[in-house]
Design an enzyme around this catalytic site. Sequence first.
Site, PDB file in Angstrom:
ATOM      1  N   LYS A   1       0.687   2.900   5.496  1.00 20.75           N
ATOM      2  CA  LYS A   1       0.875   1.675   6.264  1.00 20.75           C
ATOM      3  C   LYS A   1      -0.459   1.013   6.635  1.00 20.75           C
ATOM      4  O   LYS A   1      -0.504  -0.205   6.854  1.00 20.75           O
ATOM      5  CB  LYS A   1       1.672   1.960   7.527  1.00 20.75           C
TER       6      LYS A   1
ATOM      7  N   SER B   1       3.878   9.747   0.980  1.00 16.55           N
ATOM      8  CA  SER B   1       3.531   8.499   1.669  1.00 16.55           C
ATOM      9  C   SER B   1       2.901   8.666   3.051  1.00 16.55           C
ATOM     10  O   SER B   1       2.244   7.750   3.537  1.00 16.55           O
ATOM     11  CB  SER B   1       4.775   7.627   1.786  1.00 16.55           C
TER      12      SER B   1
END
Lengths: 310, 310
Positions: free
Chosen positions: B50, B302
Amino acid sequence: MDLAEIYAALRRIAPYTHRTPLLTSHLLDELLGKRLLLKAEHLQKTGSFKARGALSKALTLEDPKGLLAVSSGNHAQGVAYAARVLGVKALIVMPEDASPLKKAAARAYGAEVYDQGVTVANREAVARALQEETGYAFLHPFDDPLVVAGQGTLGLELLAQASRRGSFPEAVLVPVGGGGLAAGVATAVKALAPTTLVLGVEPEGADDARRSLEAGRILRLAEAPRTRADGVRTLSLGAYTFPILKAKVDGILPVSEEAILEAERLLHTRTKQVVEPTGALPLAAVLEHGARLPQTLALVLSGGNRDFSP
Amino acid sequence: MDLAEIYAALRRIAPYTHRTPLLTSHLLDELLGKRLLLKAEHLQKTGSFKARGALSKALTLEDPKGLLAVSSGNHAQGVAYAARVLGVKALIVMPEDASPLKKAAARAYGAEVYDQGVTVANREAVARALQEETGYAFLHPFDDPLVVAGQGTLGLELLAQASRRGSFPEAVLVPVGGGGLAAGVATAVKALAPTTLVLGVEPEGADDARRSLEAGRILRLAEAPRTRADGVRTLSLGAYTFPILKAKVDGILPVSEEAILEAERLLHTRTKQVVEPTGALPLAAVLEHGARLPQTLALVLSGGNRDFSP
Protein backbone atom coordinates in the site's frame (compact mmCIF):
# COMPACT_ATOMS: atom_id res chain seq x y z
CA MET A 1 40.48 -24.35 18.67
CA ASP A 2 41.93 -21.96 16.15
CA LEU A 3 40.93 -20.22 12.96
CA ALA A 4 42.38 -22.98 10.75
CA GLU A 5 39.99 -25.51 12.26
CA ILE A 6 37.06 -23.19 11.59
CA TYR A 7 38.14 -22.64 7.98
CA ALA A 8 38.46 -26.40 7.56
CA ALA A 9 34.93 -26.80 8.92
CA LEU A 10 33.66 -24.15 6.49
CA ARG A 11 35.17 -26.04 3.56
CA ARG A 12 33.41 -29.22 4.75
CA ILE A 13 29.96 -27.75 5.33
CA ALA A 14 29.76 -25.07 2.62
CA PRO A 15 28.11 -27.30 -0.01
CA TYR A 16 25.27 -28.25 2.35
CA THR A 17 24.57 -25.03 4.27
CA HIS A 18 23.45 -21.50 3.48
CA ARG A 19 25.64 -18.43 3.87
CA THR A 20 22.75 -16.77 5.71
CA PRO A 21 22.21 -13.06 5.03
CA LEU A 22 23.23 -10.21 7.34
CA LEU A 23 20.01 -8.17 7.65
CA THR A 24 19.56 -4.58 8.77
CA SER A 25 16.44 -2.69 9.84
CA HIS A 26 16.05 1.07 9.77
CA LEU A 27 13.03 0.77 12.06
CA LEU A 28 14.93 -1.13 14.75
CA ASP A 29 17.99 1.11 14.44
CA GLU A 30 15.81 4.20 14.86
CA LEU A 31 13.90 2.72 17.78
CA LEU A 32 16.99 1.58 19.69
CA GLY A 33 19.50 4.24 18.65
CA LYS A 34 22.00 1.63 17.47
CA ARG A 35 23.34 0.22 14.22
CA LEU A 36 22.28 -3.45 14.29
CA LEU A 37 23.59 -6.20 11.99
CA LEU A 38 21.36 -9.25 12.24
CA LYS A 39 22.96 -12.57 11.31
CA ALA A 40 19.89 -14.38 10.03
CA GLU A 41 20.61 -17.92 11.10
CA HIS A 42 16.90 -18.65 11.33
CA LEU A 43 17.20 -18.91 7.54
CA GLN A 44 19.85 -21.65 7.84
CA LYS A 45 19.07 -25.21 6.70
CA THR A 46 16.89 -26.86 9.41
CA GLY A 47 16.06 -23.38 10.77
CA SER A 48 19.04 -22.97 13.09
CA PHE A 49 22.85 -22.85 13.36
CA LYS A 50 22.85 -26.43 14.68
CA ALA A 51 23.08 -27.73 11.10
CA ARG A 52 26.61 -26.25 10.92
CA GLY A 53 28.01 -28.07 13.95
CA ALA A 54 26.30 -31.37 13.21
CA LEU A 55 27.57 -31.39 9.60
CA SER A 56 31.06 -30.24 10.61
CA LYS A 57 31.38 -33.31 12.83
CA ALA A 58 29.45 -35.79 10.71
CA LEU A 59 31.50 -35.08 7.58
CA THR A 60 34.71 -36.17 9.38
CA LEU A 61 33.34 -39.61 10.32
CA GLU A 62 34.72 -42.53 8.34
CA ASP A 63 31.91 -44.62 6.95
CA PRO A 64 29.47 -44.19 9.85
CA LYS A 65 26.54 -46.63 10.12
CA GLY A 66 24.31 -43.91 11.50
CA LEU A 67 24.17 -40.84 13.74
CA LEU A 68 22.85 -40.80 17.29
CA ALA A 69 21.96 -37.77 19.41
CA VAL A 70 20.13 -36.74 22.57
CA SER A 71 18.01 -33.68 21.84
CA SER A 72 14.48 -32.42 21.90
CA GLY A 73 15.43 -29.26 20.05
CA ASN A 74 17.31 -27.88 17.08
CA HIS A 75 20.26 -30.26 17.47
CA ALA A 76 17.89 -33.13 16.62
CA GLN A 77 17.04 -31.52 13.29
CA GLY A 78 20.68 -30.64 12.62
CA VAL A 79 21.72 -34.27 13.15
CA ALA A 80 18.81 -35.57 11.09
CA TYR A 81 19.85 -33.28 8.23
CA ALA A 82 23.52 -34.32 8.52
CA ALA A 83 22.46 -37.96 8.34
CA ARG A 84 20.47 -37.25 5.19
CA VAL A 85 23.52 -35.59 3.64
CA LEU A 86 25.61 -38.67 4.48
CA GLY A 87 22.88 -41.06 3.40
CA VAL A 88 22.74 -42.83 6.77
CA LYS A 89 20.13 -43.17 9.52
CA ALA A 90 19.63 -40.74 12.41
CA LEU A 91 18.38 -41.93 15.78
CA ILE A 92 17.29 -39.23 18.24
CA VAL A 93 16.73 -39.97 21.93
CA MET A 94 13.97 -37.81 23.41
CA PRO A 95 12.04 -38.07 26.68
CA GLU A 96 8.66 -39.77 26.30
CA ASP A 97 6.94 -36.59 27.50
CA ALA A 98 8.74 -34.26 25.03
CA SER A 99 6.29 -32.24 22.96
CA PRO A 100 4.72 -34.15 20.04
CA LEU A 101 5.60 -31.14 17.87
CA LYS A 102 9.31 -31.64 18.58
CA LYS A 103 9.12 -35.34 17.84
CA ALA A 104 7.28 -34.58 14.61
CA ALA A 105 9.92 -32.00 13.63
CA ALA A 106 12.76 -34.51 14.02
CA ARG A 107 10.80 -37.13 12.07
CA ALA A 108 10.03 -34.59 9.34
CA TYR A 109 13.79 -34.33 8.73
CA GLY A 110 13.93 -38.11 8.39
CA ALA A 111 15.14 -39.10 11.86
CA GLU A 112 13.87 -41.99 13.94
CA VAL A 113 12.79 -40.87 17.41
CA TYR A 114 13.56 -43.23 20.30
CA ASP A 115 11.44 -42.32 23.33
CA GLN A 116 10.23 -45.59 24.86
CA GLY A 117 10.81 -45.35 28.61
CA VAL A 118 13.08 -42.33 28.13
CA THR A 119 13.11 -39.59 30.80
CA VAL A 120 15.21 -36.46 31.26
CA ALA A 121 17.14 -38.39 33.95
CA ASN A 122 17.97 -41.53 31.95
CA ARG A 123 18.29 -40.20 28.40
CA GLU A 124 22.13 -40.12 28.38
CA ALA A 125 22.28 -43.71 29.66
CA VAL A 126 19.73 -44.80 27.06
CA ALA A 127 21.79 -43.13 24.34
CA ARG A 128 24.96 -44.90 25.47
CA ALA A 129 23.18 -48.27 25.44
CA LEU A 130 21.80 -47.54 21.95
CA GLN A 131 25.26 -46.54 20.77
CA GLU A 132 26.67 -49.92 21.85
CA GLU A 133 23.76 -51.74 20.29
CA THR A 134 23.68 -49.91 16.95
CA GLY A 135 27.28 -48.82 16.43
CA TYR A 136 25.99 -45.37 15.42
CA ALA A 137 28.26 -42.35 16.00
CA PHE A 138 27.22 -40.11 18.89
CA LEU A 139 27.05 -36.36 18.15
CA HIS A 140 27.27 -34.12 21.20
CA PRO A 141 25.26 -30.89 20.84
CA PHE A 142 28.15 -28.64 21.90
CA ASP A 143 31.07 -30.18 23.80
CA ASP A 144 33.10 -31.32 20.82
CA PRO A 145 35.87 -29.43 18.94
CA LEU A 146 34.44 -30.32 15.53
CA VAL A 147 30.99 -29.08 16.53
CA VAL A 148 32.44 -25.85 17.94
CA ALA A 149 34.45 -25.35 14.74
CA GLY A 150 31.23 -25.75 12.75
CA GLN A 151 29.41 -23.11 14.78
CA GLY A 152 32.46 -20.84 14.38
CA THR A 153 31.83 -20.70 10.62
CA LEU A 154 28.91 -18.38 11.43
CA GLY A 155 31.39 -15.94 12.97
CA LEU A 156 33.63 -15.99 9.87
CA GLU A 157 30.69 -15.22 7.60
CA LEU A 158 29.38 -12.49 9.85
CA LEU A 159 32.71 -10.63 9.87
CA ALA A 160 33.14 -10.93 6.09
CA GLN A 161 29.61 -9.68 5.48
CA ALA A 162 30.00 -6.79 7.93
CA SER A 163 33.28 -5.75 6.27
CA ARG A 164 31.62 -5.53 2.88
CA ARG A 165 28.82 -3.49 4.33
CA GLY A 166 31.21 -0.98 5.84
CA SER A 167 29.62 -1.25 9.31
CA PHE A 168 32.05 -3.22 11.38
CA PRO A 169 30.61 -4.48 14.70
CA GLU A 170 32.12 -3.16 17.94
CA ALA A 171 30.47 -6.08 19.71
CA VAL A 172 28.97 -9.43 18.69
CA LEU A 173 26.10 -10.71 20.86
CA VAL A 174 25.43 -14.43 20.90
CA PRO A 175 23.11 -16.72 22.91
CA VAL A 176 24.83 -19.03 25.43
CA GLY A 177 23.53 -22.44 26.48
CA GLY A 178 26.19 -25.16 26.47
CA GLY A 179 28.59 -22.66 24.92
CA GLY A 180 29.26 -24.29 21.54
CA LEU A 181 28.04 -21.38 19.44
CA ALA A 182 29.65 -18.77 21.71
CA ALA A 183 32.99 -20.63 21.74
CA GLY A 184 33.07 -20.97 17.95
CA VAL A 185 32.03 -17.40 17.24
CA ALA A 186 34.42 -16.00 19.87
CA THR A 187 37.32 -17.94 18.36
CA ALA A 188 36.60 -16.53 14.91
CA VAL A 189 36.03 -12.97 16.11
CA LYS A 190 39.04 -12.74 18.42
CA ALA A 191 41.33 -14.09 15.71
CA LEU A 192 40.12 -11.71 13.00
CA ALA A 193 38.98 -8.63 14.93
CA PRO A 194 40.62 -8.69 18.37
CA THR A 195 39.14 -5.35 19.45
CA THR A 196 35.55 -6.44 18.79
CA LEU A 197 33.84 -7.53 22.00
CA VAL A 198 32.14 -10.92 22.19
CA LEU A 199 29.24 -10.94 24.62
CA GLY A 200 27.16 -13.96 25.59
CA VAL A 201 23.48 -13.59 26.43
CA GLU A 202 21.46 -15.88 28.69
CA PRO A 203 18.09 -15.70 30.46
CA GLU A 204 18.48 -14.32 34.00
CA GLY A 205 16.89 -17.49 35.38
CA ALA A 206 19.55 -19.60 33.63
CA ASP A 207 22.66 -17.55 34.41
CA ASP A 208 25.07 -20.42 35.01
CA ALA A 209 27.47 -19.19 32.30
CA ARG A 210 27.84 -15.76 33.92
CA ARG A 211 28.33 -17.29 37.37
CA SER A 212 30.70 -19.96 36.06
CA LEU A 213 32.93 -17.41 34.34
CA GLU A 214 32.98 -15.28 37.52
CA ALA A 215 33.74 -18.28 39.73
CA GLY A 216 36.40 -19.61 37.35
CA ARG A 217 34.85 -23.09 37.34
CA ILE A 218 31.83 -24.78 35.81
CA LEU A 219 28.75 -24.26 37.99
CA ARG A 220 25.75 -26.45 37.28
CA LEU A 221 22.07 -25.52 37.56
CA ALA A 222 20.18 -27.86 39.91
CA GLU A 223 17.41 -28.35 37.38
CA ALA A 224 16.40 -27.29 33.86
CA PRO A 225 15.61 -23.57 34.09
CA ARG A 226 12.18 -22.25 33.18
CA THR A 227 12.62 -19.87 30.32
CA ARG A 228 10.94 -19.13 26.97
CA ALA A 229 14.39 -19.61 25.45
CA ASP A 230 14.24 -23.41 25.21
CA GLY A 231 17.49 -23.58 23.22
CA VAL A 232 19.53 -22.62 26.30
CA ARG A 233 17.94 -24.85 28.95
CA THR A 234 21.23 -26.75 29.27
CA LEU A 235 22.39 -27.25 32.86
CA SER A 236 25.99 -26.11 32.40
CA LEU A 237 28.81 -25.19 30.04
CA GLY A 238 30.93 -28.07 28.76
CA ALA A 239 34.40 -29.15 29.79
CA TYR A 240 35.58 -28.27 26.27
CA THR A 241 33.64 -25.03 25.80
CA PHE A 242 34.23 -23.51 29.25
CA PRO A 243 37.96 -22.68 28.87
CA ILE A 244 37.35 -21.18 25.43
CA LEU A 245 34.65 -18.91 26.81
CA LYS A 246 36.85 -18.04 29.77
CA ALA A 247 39.66 -16.96 27.43
CA LYS A 248 37.66 -15.28 24.67
CA VAL A 249 34.27 -14.03 25.83
CA ASP A 250 34.25 -10.49 27.24
CA GLY A 251 31.13 -10.80 29.33
CA ILE A 252 27.73 -12.42 29.77
CA LEU A 253 24.53 -10.36 29.77
CA PRO A 254 21.48 -11.69 31.65
CA VAL A 255 18.04 -10.82 30.23
CA SER A 256 14.51 -11.05 31.65
CA GLU A 257 11.72 -13.15 30.16
CA GLU A 258 9.81 -9.92 29.42
CA ALA A 259 12.72 -8.62 27.36
CA ILE A 260 12.92 -11.88 25.40
CA LEU A 261 9.21 -11.70 24.55
CA GLU A 262 9.51 -8.03 23.57
CA ALA A 263 12.53 -8.82 21.36
CA GLU A 264 10.59 -11.59 19.59
CA ARG A 265 7.70 -9.18 19.10
CA LEU A 266 9.97 -6.49 17.63
CA LEU A 267 11.58 -8.93 15.21
CA HIS A 268 8.13 -10.17 14.19
CA THR A 269 6.44 -6.80 13.74
CA ARG A 270 9.38 -4.66 12.54
CA THR A 271 11.48 -7.05 10.48
CA LYS A 272 8.74 -9.64 9.62
CA GLN A 273 11.14 -12.40 10.57
CA VAL A 274 10.17 -15.50 12.54
CA VAL A 275 12.83 -15.89 15.24
CA GLU A 276 12.51 -18.33 18.15
CA PRO A 277 12.89 -17.06 21.74
CA THR A 278 16.53 -18.24 21.97
CA GLY A 279 17.32 -16.39 18.75
CA ALA A 280 15.86 -13.22 20.22
CA LEU A 281 18.23 -13.23 23.24
CA PRO A 282 20.77 -10.82 21.68
CA LEU A 283 18.09 -8.24 20.85
CA ALA A 284 16.67 -8.67 24.36
CA ALA A 285 20.13 -7.73 25.66
CA VAL A 286 20.09 -4.55 23.56
CA LEU A 287 16.69 -3.68 25.06
CA GLU A 288 17.91 -4.19 28.62
CA HIS A 289 21.57 -3.17 28.44
CA GLY A 290 21.67 -0.87 25.41
CA ALA A 291 22.94 2.13 27.37
CA ARG A 292 26.24 0.41 28.17
CA LEU A 293 26.73 -1.26 24.80
CA PRO A 294 28.67 0.21 21.85
CA GLN A 295 26.99 1.71 18.79
CA THR A 296 27.43 -0.96 16.11
CA LEU A 297 26.30 -4.41 17.22
CA ALA A 298 26.07 -7.75 15.45
CA LEU A 299 23.26 -9.91 16.82
CA VAL A 300 23.20 -13.65 16.15
CA LEU A 301 19.58 -14.65 15.46
CA SER A 302 20.41 -18.28 16.15
CA GLY A 303 17.20 -19.99 15.02
CA GLY A 304 13.61 -19.67 13.89
CA ASN A 305 11.88 -22.87 14.99
CA ARG A 306 9.03 -21.21 16.83
CA ASP A 307 5.55 -22.74 16.92
CA PHE A 308 3.04 -21.20 14.57
CA SER A 309 -0.01 -19.83 16.32
CA PRO A 310 -2.83 -18.42 14.18
CA MET B 1 -3.45 2.63 -17.72
CA ASP B 2 -0.28 1.72 -19.59
CA LEU B 3 3.30 0.84 -18.90
CA ALA B 4 4.48 4.44 -19.22
CA GLU B 5 2.29 5.48 -16.30
CA ILE B 6 3.73 2.65 -14.19
CA TYR B 7 7.29 3.63 -15.07
CA ALA B 8 6.48 7.22 -14.16
CA ALA B 9 5.12 6.02 -10.80
CA LEU B 10 8.29 4.00 -10.23
CA ARG B 11 10.44 7.10 -10.80
CA ARG B 12 8.33 9.00 -8.25
CA ILE B 13 8.30 6.38 -5.50
CA ALA B 14 11.72 4.75 -5.92
CA PRO B 15 13.54 7.03 -3.42
CA TYR B 16 11.04 6.23 -0.65
CA THR B 17 10.28 2.54 -1.16
CA HIS B 18 12.18 -0.74 -1.14
CA ARG B 19 12.77 -2.89 -4.20
CA THR B 20 11.61 -5.88 -2.14
CA PRO B 21 13.44 -9.16 -2.72
CA LEU B 22 12.17 -12.10 -4.78
CA LEU B 23 12.59 -15.05 -2.40
CA THR B 24 12.70 -18.76 -3.18
CA SER B 25 12.36 -21.78 -0.91
CA HIS B 26 13.65 -25.26 -1.72
CA LEU B 27 11.45 -26.68 1.04
CA LEU B 28 8.25 -25.20 -0.41
CA ASP B 29 9.20 -26.12 -3.97
CA GLU B 30 9.85 -29.72 -2.89
CA LEU B 31 6.64 -29.91 -0.88
CA LEU B 32 4.42 -28.50 -3.62
CA GLY B 33 6.21 -29.74 -6.73
CA LYS B 34 6.42 -26.23 -8.20
CA ARG B 35 9.02 -23.54 -8.72
CA LEU B 36 7.80 -20.61 -6.59
CA LEU B 37 9.06 -17.01 -6.78
CA LEU B 38 7.89 -15.08 -3.73
CA LYS B 39 7.67 -11.30 -4.16
CA ALA B 40 8.34 -10.28 -0.55
CA GLU B 41 6.17 -7.22 -0.24
CA HIS B 42 5.79 -7.85 3.50
CA LEU B 43 9.28 -6.34 3.62
CA GLN B 44 8.05 -3.13 1.93
CA LYS B 45 8.00 0.16 3.89
CA THR B 46 4.95 0.08 6.24
CA GLY B 47 4.80 -3.71 5.81
CA SER B 48 2.68 -3.84 2.65
CA PHE B 49 2.41 -2.79 -1.02
CA LYS B 50 0.00 0.00 0.00
CA ALA B 51 2.97 2.35 0.47
CA ARG B 52 3.56 2.22 -3.31
CA GLY B 53 0.08 3.36 -4.33
CA ALA B 54 -0.24 6.00 -1.61
CA LEU B 55 3.14 7.53 -2.49
CA SER B 56 2.49 7.34 -6.23
CA LYS B 57 -0.61 9.48 -5.77
CA ALA B 58 0.64 11.74 -2.98
CA LEU B 59 3.79 12.73 -4.87
CA THR B 60 1.68 14.19 -7.72
CA LEU B 61 -0.29 16.53 -5.44
CA GLU B 62 0.61 20.21 -5.65
CA ASP B 63 1.33 21.58 -2.22
CA PRO B 64 -1.23 19.51 -0.30
CA LYS B 65 -2.21 20.67 3.20
CA GLY B 66 -2.62 17.09 4.35
CA LEU B 67 -3.75 13.60 3.33
CA LEU B 68 -7.07 12.04 4.24
CA ALA B 69 -8.11 8.39 3.96
CA VAL B 70 -10.74 5.91 5.08
CA SER B 71 -9.02 2.70 6.19
CA SER B 72 -8.61 0.43 9.13
CA GLY B 73 -5.88 -1.52 7.40
CA ASN B 74 -2.64 -1.24 5.46
CA HIS B 75 -3.82 1.72 3.37
CA ALA B 76 -3.91 3.78 6.59
CA GLN B 77 -0.23 3.10 7.17
CA GLY B 78 0.63 3.70 3.53
CA VAL B 79 -1.06 7.11 3.63
CA ALA B 80 0.53 7.97 6.99
CA TYR B 81 3.95 7.16 5.54
CA ALA B 82 3.28 9.17 2.36
CA ALA B 83 2.31 12.16 4.52
CA ARG B 84 5.55 11.83 6.45
CA VAL B 85 7.50 11.82 3.19
CA LEU B 86 5.68 15.01 2.10
CA GLY B 87 5.98 16.59 5.52
CA VAL B 88 2.22 17.08 5.91
CA LYS B 89 -0.44 15.69 8.24
CA ALA B 90 -2.39 12.47 7.70
CA LEU B 91 -5.94 12.08 8.95
CA ILE B 92 -7.38 8.56 8.92
CA VAL B 93 -11.10 7.89 9.35
CA MET B 94 -11.77 4.62 11.16
CA PRO B 95 -14.91 3.20 12.79
CA GLU B 96 -15.04 3.76 16.56
CA ASP B 97 -15.12 -0.02 17.09
CA ALA B 98 -12.08 -0.75 14.86
CA SER B 99 -9.41 -2.73 16.72
CA PRO B 100 -7.24 -0.62 19.07
CA LEU B 101 -4.24 -2.37 17.48
CA LYS B 102 -5.12 -0.92 14.06
CA LYS B 103 -5.61 2.56 15.48
CA ALA B 104 -2.28 2.27 17.26
CA ALA B 105 -0.57 1.12 14.05
CA ALA B 106 -1.78 4.17 12.10
CA ARG B 107 -0.75 6.48 14.96
CA ALA B 108 2.66 4.80 15.13
CA TYR B 109 3.26 5.98 11.55
CA GLY B 110 2.36 9.51 12.61
CA ALA B 111 -1.27 9.70 11.48
CA GLU B 112 -4.13 11.25 13.40
CA VAL B 113 -7.06 8.82 13.76
CA TYR B 114 -10.56 10.29 13.52
CA ASP B 115 -13.09 7.86 14.99
CA GLN B 116 -15.57 9.92 17.02
CA GLY B 117 -19.05 8.75 16.05
CA VAL B 118 -17.67 6.92 13.00
CA THR B 119 -19.31 3.65 11.90
CA VAL B 120 -18.80 1.38 8.90
CA ALA B 121 -21.98 2.91 7.42
CA ASN B 122 -21.13 6.60 7.80
CA ARG B 123 -17.35 6.62 7.39
CA GLU B 124 -17.36 7.76 3.75
CA ALA B 125 -19.72 10.64 4.60
CA VAL B 126 -17.56 11.60 7.59
CA ALA B 127 -14.49 11.61 5.35
CA ARG B 128 -16.19 13.88 2.80
CA ALA B 129 -17.19 16.31 5.55
CA LEU B 130 -13.66 16.29 6.92
CA GLN B 131 -12.26 16.88 3.44
CA GLU B 132 -14.40 20.03 3.07
CA GLU B 133 -13.45 21.19 6.54
CA THR B 134 -9.69 20.57 6.34
CA GLY B 135 -8.92 20.91 2.64
CA TYR B 136 -6.82 17.73 2.85
CA ALA B 137 -6.44 15.58 -0.28
CA PHE B 138 -8.46 12.35 -0.26
CA LEU B 139 -6.56 9.17 -1.19
CA HIS B 140 -8.72 6.29 -2.36
CA PRO B 141 -7.32 2.86 -1.45
CA PHE B 142 -7.63 1.44 -4.97
CA ASP B 143 -9.98 3.18 -7.42
CA ASP B 144 -7.55 5.79 -8.73
CA PRO B 145 -5.22 5.57 -11.78
CA LEU B 146 -2.26 6.97 -9.84
CA VAL B 147 -2.74 4.44 -7.05
CA VAL B 148 -3.06 1.58 -9.56
CA ALA B 149 0.10 2.76 -11.32
CA GLY B 150 1.91 2.70 -7.97
CA GLN B 151 0.85 -0.89 -7.26
CA GLY B 152 1.94 -1.79 -10.80
CA THR B 153 5.55 -0.97 -9.93
CA LEU B 154 5.58 -4.23 -7.97
CA GLY B 155 4.87 -6.09 -11.20
CA LEU B 156 7.72 -4.36 -13.03
CA GLU B 157 10.17 -5.29 -10.29
CA LEU B 158 8.95 -8.86 -10.11
CA LEU B 159 9.49 -9.46 -13.84
CA ALA B 160 12.94 -7.87 -13.81
CA GLN B 161 13.98 -9.94 -10.80
CA ALA B 162 12.60 -13.16 -12.29
CA SER B 163 14.45 -12.52 -15.57
CA ARG B 164 17.75 -12.19 -13.75
CA ARG B 165 17.09 -15.40 -11.89
CA GLY B 166 16.44 -17.34 -15.05
CA SER B 167 13.08 -18.67 -13.78
CA PHE B 168 10.44 -16.75 -15.63
CA PRO B 169 6.91 -17.13 -14.19
CA GLU B 170 4.25 -18.82 -16.32
CA ALA B 171 1.67 -17.29 -14.01
CA VAL B 172 1.59 -14.46 -11.45
CA LEU B 173 -0.84 -14.93 -8.53
CA VAL B 174 -2.05 -11.81 -6.74
CA PRO B 175 -4.67 -11.15 -4.01
CA VAL B 176 -7.82 -9.30 -5.14
CA GLY B 177 -9.89 -7.00 -2.94
CA GLY B 178 -10.80 -3.71 -4.62
CA GLY B 179 -8.56 -4.70 -7.52
CA GLY B 180 -5.91 -1.97 -7.36
CA LEU B 181 -2.97 -4.33 -6.92
CA ALA B 182 -4.30 -6.84 -9.47
CA ALA B 183 -4.98 -4.09 -12.04
CA GLY B 184 -1.51 -2.58 -11.67
CA VAL B 185 0.33 -5.90 -11.74
CA ALA B 186 -1.77 -7.19 -14.68
CA THR B 187 -1.00 -4.05 -16.68
CA ALA B 188 2.74 -4.47 -16.14
CA VAL B 189 2.77 -8.23 -16.81
CA LYS B 190 0.58 -8.17 -19.93
CA ALA B 191 2.69 -5.38 -21.42
CA LEU B 192 6.03 -7.07 -20.79
CA ALA B 193 5.21 -10.77 -20.84
CA PRO B 194 1.90 -11.28 -22.67
CA THR B 195 2.01 -15.07 -22.41
CA THR B 196 2.33 -15.05 -18.62
CA LEU B 197 -1.03 -15.62 -16.94
CA VAL B 198 -2.27 -13.19 -14.29
CA LEU B 199 -4.54 -14.87 -11.76
CA GLY B 200 -6.37 -13.14 -8.94
CA VAL B 201 -6.99 -14.91 -5.64
CA GLU B 202 -9.82 -14.21 -3.22
CA PRO B 203 -11.40 -16.02 -0.24
CA GLU B 204 -14.30 -18.23 -1.36
CA GLY B 205 -16.61 -16.33 1.01
CA ALA B 206 -15.67 -13.05 -0.69
CA ASP B 207 -15.79 -14.12 -4.34
CA ASP B 208 -17.34 -10.97 -5.78
CA ALA B 209 -14.42 -10.44 -8.19
CA ARG B 210 -14.85 -13.89 -9.75
CA ARG B 211 -18.62 -13.44 -10.05
CA SER B 212 -18.29 -9.88 -11.34
CA LEU B 213 -15.88 -10.91 -14.10
CA GLU B 214 -18.18 -13.77 -15.06
CA ALA B 215 -21.26 -11.51 -15.05
CA GLY B 216 -19.49 -8.75 -16.94
CA ARG B 217 -20.59 -6.11 -14.40
CA ILE B 218 -19.61 -5.12 -10.87
CA LEU B 219 -21.45 -7.25 -8.31
CA ARG B 220 -21.42 -6.05 -4.74
CA LEU B 221 -21.32 -8.16 -1.55
CA ALA B 222 -24.27 -7.42 0.75
CA GLU B 223 -22.01 -7.07 3.76
CA ALA B 224 -18.31 -7.25 4.68
CA PRO B 225 -17.32 -10.90 4.25
CA ARG B 226 -15.96 -12.92 7.15
CA THR B 227 -12.48 -14.02 6.25
CA ARG B 228 -9.06 -14.19 7.89
CA ALA B 229 -7.83 -12.17 4.91
CA ASP B 230 -8.84 -8.76 6.25
CA GLY B 231 -7.06 -6.94 3.43
CA VAL B 232 -9.70 -8.08 0.92
CA ARG B 233 -12.88 -7.42 2.90
CA THR B 234 -13.88 -4.73 0.35
CA LEU B 235 -17.45 -5.05 -0.92
CA SER B 236 -16.71 -4.76 -4.64
CA LEU B 237 -14.24 -3.94 -7.37
CA GLY B 238 -13.98 -0.28 -8.37
CA ALA B 239 -15.37 1.48 -11.41
CA TYR B 240 -11.80 2.18 -12.50
CA THR B 241 -10.25 -1.21 -11.64
CA PHE B 242 -13.05 -3.46 -12.97
CA PRO B 243 -12.50 -2.88 -16.73
CA ILE B 244 -8.74 -3.35 -16.33
CA LEU B 245 -9.28 -6.66 -14.59
CA LYS B 246 -11.83 -7.66 -17.21
CA ALA B 247 -9.31 -6.97 -19.99
CA LYS B 248 -6.12 -8.28 -18.38
CA VAL B 249 -6.75 -10.85 -15.67
CA ASP B 250 -6.95 -14.47 -16.88
CA GLY B 251 -8.96 -15.85 -14.01
CA ILE B 252 -9.85 -15.62 -10.32
CA LEU B 253 -9.13 -18.50 -7.93
CA PRO B 254 -11.28 -18.87 -4.80
CA VAL B 255 -9.59 -20.32 -1.69
CA SER B 256 -10.93 -21.71 1.59
CA GLU B 257 -10.17 -20.27 5.01
CA GLU B 258 -8.38 -23.54 5.89
CA ALA B 259 -6.06 -23.13 2.90
CA ILE B 260 -5.27 -19.53 3.90
CA LEU B 261 -4.34 -20.63 7.42
CA GLU B 262 -2.23 -23.50 6.10
CA ALA B 263 -0.46 -21.15 3.68
CA GLU B 264 0.37 -18.75 6.53
CA ARG B 265 1.65 -21.69 8.55
CA LEU B 266 3.87 -22.90 5.70
CA LEU B 267 5.34 -19.44 5.16
CA HIS B 268 5.97 -19.14 8.89
CA THR B 269 7.52 -22.55 9.49
CA ARG B 270 9.28 -23.15 6.13
CA THR B 271 10.43 -19.70 5.07
CA LYS B 272 10.48 -18.00 8.53
CA GLN B 273 8.62 -15.04 7.05
CA VAL B 274 5.77 -13.20 8.76
CA VAL B 275 3.04 -12.83 6.14
CA GLU B 276 -0.48 -11.68 6.93
CA PRO B 277 -3.50 -13.78 5.86
CA THR B 278 -4.14 -11.62 2.78
CA GLY B 279 -0.51 -12.02 1.74
CA ALA B 280 -0.87 -15.79 2.01
CA LEU B 281 -3.75 -15.96 -0.49
CA PRO B 282 -1.55 -16.80 -3.52
CA LEU B 283 0.11 -19.71 -1.71
CA ALA B 284 -3.33 -20.88 -0.55
CA ALA B 285 -4.30 -21.00 -4.24
CA VAL B 286 -1.30 -23.21 -5.00
CA LEU B 287 -2.38 -25.55 -2.18
CA GLU B 288 -5.93 -25.81 -3.50
CA HIS B 289 -5.50 -25.48 -7.26
CA GLY B 290 -1.89 -26.58 -7.79
CA ALA B 291 -2.80 -29.45 -10.10
CA ARG B 292 -4.16 -27.10 -12.76
CA LEU B 293 -1.53 -24.38 -12.40
CA PRO B 294 1.69 -24.17 -14.43
CA GLN B 295 5.10 -25.11 -13.05
CA THR B 296 6.78 -21.75 -12.39
CA LEU B 297 4.65 -19.36 -10.36
CA ALA B 298 5.24 -15.89 -8.95
CA LEU B 299 3.30 -15.30 -5.72
CA VAL B 300 2.74 -11.76 -4.46
CA LEU B 301 3.13 -11.83 -0.65
CA SER B 302 1.30 -8.54 -0.37
CA GLY B 303 1.86 -7.69 3.30
CA GLY B 304 3.11 -8.79 6.71
CA ASN B 305 1.06 -6.84 9.22
CA ARG B 306 -0.09 -9.81 11.25
CA ASP B 307 -0.61 -9.59 15.00
CA PHE B 308 2.18 -11.04 17.11
CA SER B 309 1.02 -13.84 19.37
CA PRO B 310 3.54 -15.31 21.80
